[in-house]
Motif scaffolding. Structure first.
Motif, PDB file in Angstrom:
ATOM      1  N   PHE A  75      -4.954 -11.322   2.600  1.00 26.25           N
ATOM      2  CA  PHE A  75      -6.366 -11.699   2.626  1.00 26.25           C
ATOM      3  C   PHE A  75      -7.269 -10.671   3.307  1.00 26.25           C
ATOM      4  O   PHE A  75      -8.238 -10.226   2.685  1.00 26.25           O
ATOM      5  CB  PHE A  75      -6.548 -13.085   3.257  1.00 26.25           C
ATOM      6  CG  PHE A  75      -5.967 -14.179   2.417  1.00 26.25           C
ATOM      7  CD1 PHE A  75      -6.590 -14.588   1.250  1.00 26.25           C
ATOM      8  CD2 PHE A  75      -4.785 -14.784   2.775  1.00 26.25           C
ATOM      9  CE1 PHE A  75      -6.055 -15.585   0.465  1.00 26.25           C
ATOM     10  CE2 PHE A  75      -4.237 -15.787   2.001  1.00 26.25           C
ATOM     11  CZ  PHE A  75      -4.870 -16.185   0.838  1.00 26.25           C
ATOM     12  N   PRO A  76      -7.002 -10.290   4.551  1.00 25.51           N
ATOM     13  CA  PRO A  76      -7.955  -9.354   5.165  1.00 25.51           C
ATOM     14  C   PRO A  76      -7.988  -8.001   4.471  1.00 25.51           C
ATOM     15  O   PRO A  76      -9.065  -7.465   4.208  1.00 25.51           O
ATOM     16  CB  PRO A  76      -7.471  -9.227   6.611  1.00 25.51           C
ATOM     17  CG  PRO A  76      -6.048  -9.613   6.593  1.00 25.51           C
ATOM     18  CD  PRO A  76      -5.924 -10.629   5.488  1.00 25.51           C
ATOM     19  N   GLY A  77      -6.833  -7.462   4.134  1.00 20.75           N
ATOM     20  CA  GLY A  77      -6.813  -6.149   3.504  1.00 20.75           C
ATOM     21  C   GLY A  77      -7.469  -6.144   2.136  1.00 20.75           C
ATOM     22  O   GLY A  77      -8.340  -5.331   1.847  1.00 20.75           O
ATOM     23  N   GLY A  78      -7.045  -7.067   1.283  1.00 15.74           N
ATOM     24  CA  GLY A  78      -7.557  -7.099  -0.080  1.00 15.74           C
ATOM     25  C   GLY A  78      -9.042  -7.371  -0.163  1.00 15.74           C
ATOM     26  O   GLY A  78      -9.765  -6.717  -0.914  1.00 15.74           O
ATOM     27  N   MET A  79      -9.512  -8.318   0.618  1.00 17.22           N
ATOM     28  CA  MET A  79     -10.924  -8.709   0.522  1.00 17.22           C
ATOM     29  C   MET A  79     -11.855  -7.659   1.129  1.00 17.22           C
ATOM     30  O   MET A  79     -12.902  -7.355   0.563  1.00 17.22           O
ATOM     31  CB  MET A  79     -11.120 -10.075   1.174  1.00 17.22           C
ATOM     32  CG  MET A  79     -10.423 -11.181   0.402  1.00 17.22           C
ATOM     33  SD  MET A  79     -10.380 -12.766   1.234  1.00 17.22           S
ATOM     34  CE  MET A  79     -12.091 -13.126   1.411  1.00 17.22           C
ATOM     35  N   ILE A  80     -11.478  -7.089   2.254  1.00 15.18           N
ATOM     36  CA  ILE A  80     -12.316  -6.061   2.875  1.00 15.18           C
ATOM     37  C   ILE A  80     -12.345  -4.818   1.987  1.00 15.18           C
ATOM     38  O   ILE A  80     -13.401  -4.221   1.764  1.00 15.18           O
ATOM     39  CB  ILE A  80     -11.814  -5.724   4.295  1.00 15.18           C
ATOM     40  CG1 ILE A  80     -11.993  -6.934   5.206  1.00 15.18           C
ATOM     41  CG2 ILE A  80     -12.552  -4.513   4.863  1.00 15.18           C
ATOM     42  CD1 ILE A  80     -11.298  -6.809   6.547  1.00 15.18           C
ATOM     43  N   GLY A  81     -11.189  -4.438   1.449  1.00 16.35           N
ATOM     44  CA  GLY A  81     -11.128  -3.282   0.565  1.00 16.35           C
ATOM     45  C   GLY A  81     -11.945  -3.469  -0.701  1.00 16.35           C
ATOM     46  O   GLY A  81     -12.662  -2.561  -1.136  1.00 16.35           O
ATOM     47  N   ALA A  82     -11.861  -4.639  -1.318  1.00 13.78           N
ATOM     48  CA  ALA A  82     -12.624  -4.907  -2.534  1.00 13.78           C
ATOM     49  C   ALA A  82     -14.124  -4.874  -2.259  1.00 13.78           C
ATOM     50  O   ALA A  82     -14.905  -4.321  -3.042  1.00 13.78           O
ATOM     51  CB  ALA A  82     -12.222  -6.261  -3.109  1.00 13.78           C
ATOM     52  N   PHE A  83     -14.536  -5.450  -1.136  1.00 16.07           N
ATOM     53  CA  PHE A  83     -15.963  -5.463  -0.792  1.00 16.07           C
ATOM     54  C   PHE A  83     -16.489  -4.051  -0.557  1.00 16.07           C
ATOM     55  O   PHE A  83     -17.519  -3.664  -1.106  1.00 16.07           O
ATOM     56  CB  PHE A  83     -16.203  -6.333   0.441  1.00 16.07           C
ATOM     57  CG  PHE A  83     -17.642  -6.386   0.860  1.00 16.07           C
ATOM     58  CD1 PHE A  83     -18.558  -7.111   0.119  1.00 16.07           C
ATOM     59  CD2 PHE A  83     -18.081  -5.706   1.970  1.00 16.07           C
ATOM     60  CE1 PHE A  83     -19.895  -7.156   0.485  1.00 16.07           C
ATOM     61  CE2 PHE A  83     -19.407  -5.737   2.352  1.00 16.07           C
ATOM     62  CZ  PHE A  83     -20.314  -6.470   1.604  1.00 16.07           C
ATOM     63  N   LEU A  84     -15.762  -3.282   0.233  1.00 15.51           N
ATOM     64  CA  LEU A  84     -16.216  -1.930   0.538  1.00 15.51           C
ATOM     65  C   LEU A  84     -16.182  -1.044  -0.706  1.00 15.51           C
ATOM     66  O   LEU A  84     -17.081  -0.214  -0.907  1.00 15.51           O
ATOM     67  CB  LEU A  84     -15.369  -1.331   1.655  1.00 15.51           C
ATOM     68  CG  LEU A  84     -15.959  -0.148   2.402  1.00 15.51           C
ATOM     69  CD1 LEU A  84     -17.351  -0.473   2.946  1.00 15.51           C
ATOM     70  CD2 LEU A  84     -15.057   0.254   3.546  1.00 15.51           C
ATOM     71  N   ALA A  85     -15.191  -1.218  -1.568  1.00 11.75           N
ATOM     72  CA  ALA A  85     -15.140  -0.465  -2.825  1.00 11.75           C
ATOM     73  C   ALA A  85     -16.352  -0.786  -3.691  1.00 11.75           C
ATOM     74  O   ALA A  85     -16.981   0.113  -4.258  1.00 11.75           O
ATOM     75  CB  ALA A  85     -13.849  -0.778  -3.576  1.00 11.75           C
ATOM     76  N   GLY A  86     -16.688  -2.073  -3.783  1.00 12.51           N
ATOM     77  CA  GLY A  86     -17.844  -2.471  -4.584  1.00 12.51           C
ATOM     78  C   GLY A  86     -19.160  -1.971  -4.020  1.00 12.51           C
ATOM     79  O   GLY A  86     -20.025  -1.500  -4.757  1.00 12.51           O
ATOM     80  N   ILE A  87     -19.315  -2.050  -2.709  1.00 16.13           N
ATOM     81  CA  ILE A  87     -20.561  -1.590  -2.074  1.00 16.13           C
ATOM     82  C   ILE A  87     -20.721  -0.079  -2.229  1.00 16.13           C
ATOM     83  O   ILE A  87     -21.798   0.404  -2.581  1.00 16.13           O
ATOM     84  CB  ILE A  87     -20.582  -2.002  -0.583  1.00 16.13           C
ATOM     85  CG1 ILE A  87     -20.740  -3.512  -0.443  1.00 16.13           C
ATOM     86  CG2 ILE A  87     -21.665  -1.277   0.189  1.00 16.13           C
ATOM     87  CD1 ILE A  87     -22.072  -4.064  -0.944  1.00 16.13           C
ATOM     88  N   GLY A 105     -11.426   0.483   3.402  1.00 22.25           N
ATOM     89  CA  GLY A 105     -11.514  -0.952   3.664  1.00 22.25           C
ATOM     90  C   GLY A 105     -10.172  -1.606   3.897  1.00 22.25           C
ATOM     91  O   GLY A 105      -9.995  -2.379   4.836  1.00 22.25           O
ATOM     92  N   THR A 106      -9.196  -1.299   3.046  1.00 25.78           N
ATOM     93  CA  THR A 106      -7.877  -1.907   3.193  1.00 25.78           C
ATOM     94  C   THR A 106      -7.001  -1.133   4.163  1.00 25.78           C
ATOM     95  O   THR A 106      -6.401  -1.714   5.066  1.00 25.78           O
ATOM     96  CB  THR A 106      -7.165  -1.994   1.829  1.00 25.78           C
ATOM     97  OG1 THR A 106      -7.941  -2.792   0.959  1.00 25.78           O
ATOM     98  CG2 THR A 106      -5.787  -2.601   1.969  1.00 25.78           C
ATOM     99  N   GLY A 107      -6.922   0.184   3.953  1.00 26.39           N
ATOM    100  CA  GLY A 107      -5.990   0.999   4.718  1.00 26.39           C
ATOM    101  C   GLY A 107      -6.318   1.139   6.181  1.00 26.39           C
ATOM    102  O   GLY A 107      -5.421   1.262   7.014  1.00 26.39           O
ATOM    103  N   VAL A 108      -7.603   1.114   6.525  1.00 22.72           N
ATOM    104  CA  VAL A 108      -7.990   1.301   7.927  1.00 22.72           C
ATOM    105  C   VAL A 108      -8.576   0.013   8.510  1.00 22.72           C
ATOM    106  O   VAL A 108      -8.009  -0.573   9.432  1.00 22.72           O
ATOM    107  CB  VAL A 108      -8.993   2.470   8.069  1.00 22.72           C
ATOM    108  CG1 VAL A 108      -9.413   2.637   9.508  1.00 22.72           C
ATOM    109  CG2 VAL A 108      -8.389   3.766   7.535  1.00 22.72           C
ATOM    110  N   ILE A 109      -9.702  -0.444   7.958  1.00 20.31           N
ATOM    111  CA  ILE A 109     -10.374  -1.628   8.518  1.00 20.31           C
ATOM    112  C   ILE A 109      -9.497  -2.874   8.360  1.00 20.31           C
ATOM    113  O   ILE A 109      -9.354  -3.669   9.290  1.00 20.31           O
ATOM    114  CB  ILE A 109     -11.761  -1.828   7.877  1.00 20.31           C
ATOM    115  CG1 ILE A 109     -12.651  -0.614   8.171  1.00 20.31           C
ATOM    116  CG2 ILE A 109     -12.410  -3.106   8.383  1.00 20.31           C
ATOM    117  CD1 ILE A 109     -13.957  -0.595   7.395  1.00 20.31           C
ATOM    118  N   GLY A 110      -8.908  -3.058   7.176  1.00 18.85           N
ATOM    119  CA  GLY A 110      -8.033  -4.207   6.953  1.00 18.85           C
ATOM    120  C   GLY A 110      -6.822  -4.200   7.869  1.00 18.85           C
ATOM    121  O   GLY A 110      -6.396  -5.239   8.363  1.00 18.85           O
ATOM    122  N   ALA A 111      -6.255  -3.009   8.086  1.00 20.08           N
ATOM    123  CA  ALA A 111      -5.097  -2.898   8.988  1.00 20.08           C
ATOM    124  C   ALA A 111      -5.489  -3.235  10.418  1.00 20.08           C
ATOM    125  O   ALA A 111      -4.735  -3.902  11.131  1.00 20.08           O
ATOM    126  CB  ALA A 111      -4.513  -1.491   8.914  1.00 20.08           C
TER     127      ALA A 111
END
Length: 162
Positions: A75-87, A105-111
């Motif tokens: 949840f945290p990795g996928g959702m943060i990464g998808a949001f940041l990719a879209g923005i 988003g996923t690799g750094v912030i999500g981790a």
């Protein structure tokens, strides 16, 4: 894009991400890497935008959890990464920006977000350095797959217009 076409496209992305988790994964440190999730995040961010991409990431994570294919860390990795990719894609209009957003988003912030998340919800006392390599390997490999796909597809008629 009308609502029916949007929901159908989102359902197709969810199906690809959920089925792809069964077919393509590899161990990466303390977690399993599911590169199809990150590829879907990049494709959804480019074609549909940030909010549908986050919804798709949430649904894939939920289905993987219910099917026993993933953990709460999806949840945290996928959702943060998808949001940041879209923005980032929306701001820059460059597909590589979506890849960078997914990895950051996923690799750094999500981790980093996974550390207290894992501590509170999963009872794990792992530190940030435990999650960073796993999340980075998974997000880089999947985001590059997504970039290859979106760079080969003519997107003009598929991208969601406001």
């Amino acid at each position: 894009m009308n609502k029916t076409r949007l929901l159908t496209t989102m359902a197709a992305f969810i199906a690809i991400g959920t089925l792809g988790a069964q077919l393509l994964w590899f161990p990466a440190g303390v977690a399993k890497a599911y590169p199809v999730q990150h590829a879907v995040n990049v494709m959804a961010a480019v074609t549909l935008g940030p909010l549908p991409a986050v919804t798709i990431a949430f649904m894939i994570g939920l289905l993987r959890l219910l099917l026993g294919l993933g953990t709460l860390l999806a949840f945290p990795g996928g959702m943060i990464g998808a949001f940041l990719a879209g923005i980032l894609y929306k701001w820059v209009q460059n597909r590589m920006a979506a890849v960078a957003g997914e990895v950051l988003g996923t690799g750094v912030i999500g981790a980093l977000f996974a550390v207290p998340y894992a501590n509170i919800l999963m009872g794990s006392s792992s530190g940030a350095l435990v999650f960073l390599p796993s999340f980075l390997v998974s997000s880089i490999s999947g985001a590059m797959i997504g970039w290859i796909i979106v760079s080969r597809v003519k997107l003009e008629k598929y991208i969601l217009q406001p």
